[in-house]
Design an enzyme around this catalytic site. Structure first.
Site, PDB file in Angstrom:
ATOM      1  N   CYS A  78       0.842  -1.197   0.000  1.00 23.08           N
ATOM      2  CA  CYS A  78       0.000   0.000   0.000  1.00 23.08           C
ATOM      3  C   CYS A  78       0.881   1.251   0.000  1.00 23.08           C
ATOM      4  O   CYS A  78       1.719   1.427   0.889  1.00 23.08           O
ATOM      5  CB  CYS A  78      -0.919   0.000   1.212  1.00 23.08           C
ATOM      6  SG  CYS A  78      -1.900  -1.516   1.386  1.00 23.08           S
ATOM      7  N   ARG A 281     -16.444   9.179  10.461  1.00 22.85           N
ATOM      8  CA  ARG A 281     -15.338   9.426  11.388  1.00 22.85           C
ATOM      9  C   ARG A 281     -14.207  10.204  10.731  1.00 22.85           C
ATOM     10  O   ARG A 281     -13.705   9.820   9.668  1.00 22.85           O
ATOM     11  CB  ARG A 281     -14.790   8.107  11.924  1.00 22.85           C
ATOM     12  CG  ARG A 281     -13.593   8.291  12.867  1.00 22.85           C
ATOM     13  CD  ARG A 281     -13.098   6.997  13.483  1.00 22.85           C
ATOM     14  NE  ARG A 281     -14.137   6.409  14.296  1.00 22.85           N
ATOM     15  CZ  ARG A 281     -14.787   5.285  13.959  1.00 22.85           C
ATOM     16  NH1 ARG A 281     -14.494   4.661  12.849  1.00 22.85           N
ATOM     17  NH2 ARG A 281     -15.715   4.806  14.743  1.00 22.85           N
TER      18      ARG A 281
END
Length: 334
Positions: A78, A281
């Site tokens: 990633c 969030r």
């Protein structure tokens, strides 16, 4: 001028009617989501705040804490992650933290006001040898009266069933970005792999925590399409973390151009409109946000934050800064 104003009002009304129908059917097209995203900023925020008030107390925010229970050495590549073994960062690999230490940290989190406790491990997927300890941790943290969440990488159905049986409330597995842009960020697992894990989590009876990262070089359309994917799941995620990239030296995205504050707030507002009953969030990146930017995010429908000085391996606003911000805005912990 009156005719022009009426035309604009009618345009907004048609979009709201279309959006209302989409909320009912859980179906969004990319074009319709993009049209809402492009509303005048004030209209977009008004719509998002209106939706927010229909489902939540607008002045209460959920406090969560995140503990890295196994750091570094992840075989995934990633491009944003400091814990990938593919990148030359300062993060060293560690073993899984001892159960007693994890539970002790959870007690501290509860004492500081957190009601949700999230635990992350830098794995591609949990190994069989780790599952017994993970199951023990879930049970012990649940006994403290905290809502539990874990992010451990990909899960098969058996692993999901074990976590669900242990009492895990949420499983986090972000899709990160749009399906189109995803290969530009990650090559060691596919977008479909991520959706498979979400399906296993849902079938096992757990709640889904899934969102993405903004500022990785993706287009605005990619950000919108990421939300379309989430909103069009068989059930929208109950928790949607919106992260702002923290550029980490040694990662491929270390020099990615930052996302503008207005564009970030627009995505928060769109997430609230498209997934009205979900917790939205503010996650990674709050340390780089001004109080004013965070205030706009709360107005746009964000109602959950991570507290604590560290978020996995990156910095996070100190508790005192959050207390002062909540005081200025008249917000209370949920």
């Amino acid at each position: 001028m009156l005719g022009a104003n009426e035309g604009e009002i009618n345009k907004i009304s048609r979009l709201e009617e279309s959006q209302g129908a989409q909320e009912a059917t859980q179906s969004w097209t990319s074009a319709d989501a993009w049209a809402v995203y492009q509303l005048p900023f004030n209209d977009l925020l008004f719509r998002a705040q209106s939706v927010h008030r229909e489902h939540f107390d607008p002045n209460r925010v959920q406090l969560s804490r995140l503990l890295n229970i196994k750091t570094g050495g992840c075989p995934e590549d990633c491009g944003y992650c400091s814990q990938s073994s593919h990148h030359a960062t300062s993060v060293a690999a560690s073993k899984l933290m001892e159960v007693e230490k994890i539970v002790a940290e959870a007690r501290k989190a509860k004492a500081s006001g957190a009601t949700r406790y999230c635990m992350g491990a830098a794995w591609r997927n949990p190994k069989p040898r780790d599952m017994d300890a993970i199951v023990e941790v879930v049970g012990a943290v649940k006994q403290l009266g905290l809502e539990t969440c874990m992010t451990l990488g990909m899960l098969d159905r058996d692993q999901a069933d074990r976590l669900s049986a242990a009492g895990l409330d949420y499983y986090n597995h972000n899709i990160d970005t749009s399906e189109r842009y995803y290969p530009s960020v990650i090559s060691t697992r596919t977008f479909a792999d991520r959706l498979d894990t979400l399906e296993h989590v849902r079938e096992a009876g757990m709640k889904v925590c899934c969102g993405g990262i903004l500022g990785m070089g993706e287009s605005e359309q990619d950000r919108v399409d990421m939300l379309v994917t989430l909103a069009n799941l068989p059930e929208a995620p109950e928790s949607v973390p919106i992260n702002m990239l923290i550029p980490i030296p040694g990662t491929p995205l270390a020099k990615a151009p930052p996302i503008g504050p207005i564009e970030f707030v627009r995505i928060v507002a769109l997430a609230r409109i498209m997934m009205p009953a979900s917790f939205v969030r503010l996650s990674a990146g709050r340390s780089a946000m001004t109080d004013e930017m965070q205030a706009l995010c709360f107005f746009a429908g964000a109602n959950s934050i991570f507290v604590g000085d560290t978020l996995l391996t990156a910095g996070n606003p100190q508790d005192e800064a959050d207390r002062k911000l909540f005081g200025r805005l008249g917000l209370e912990a949920l």
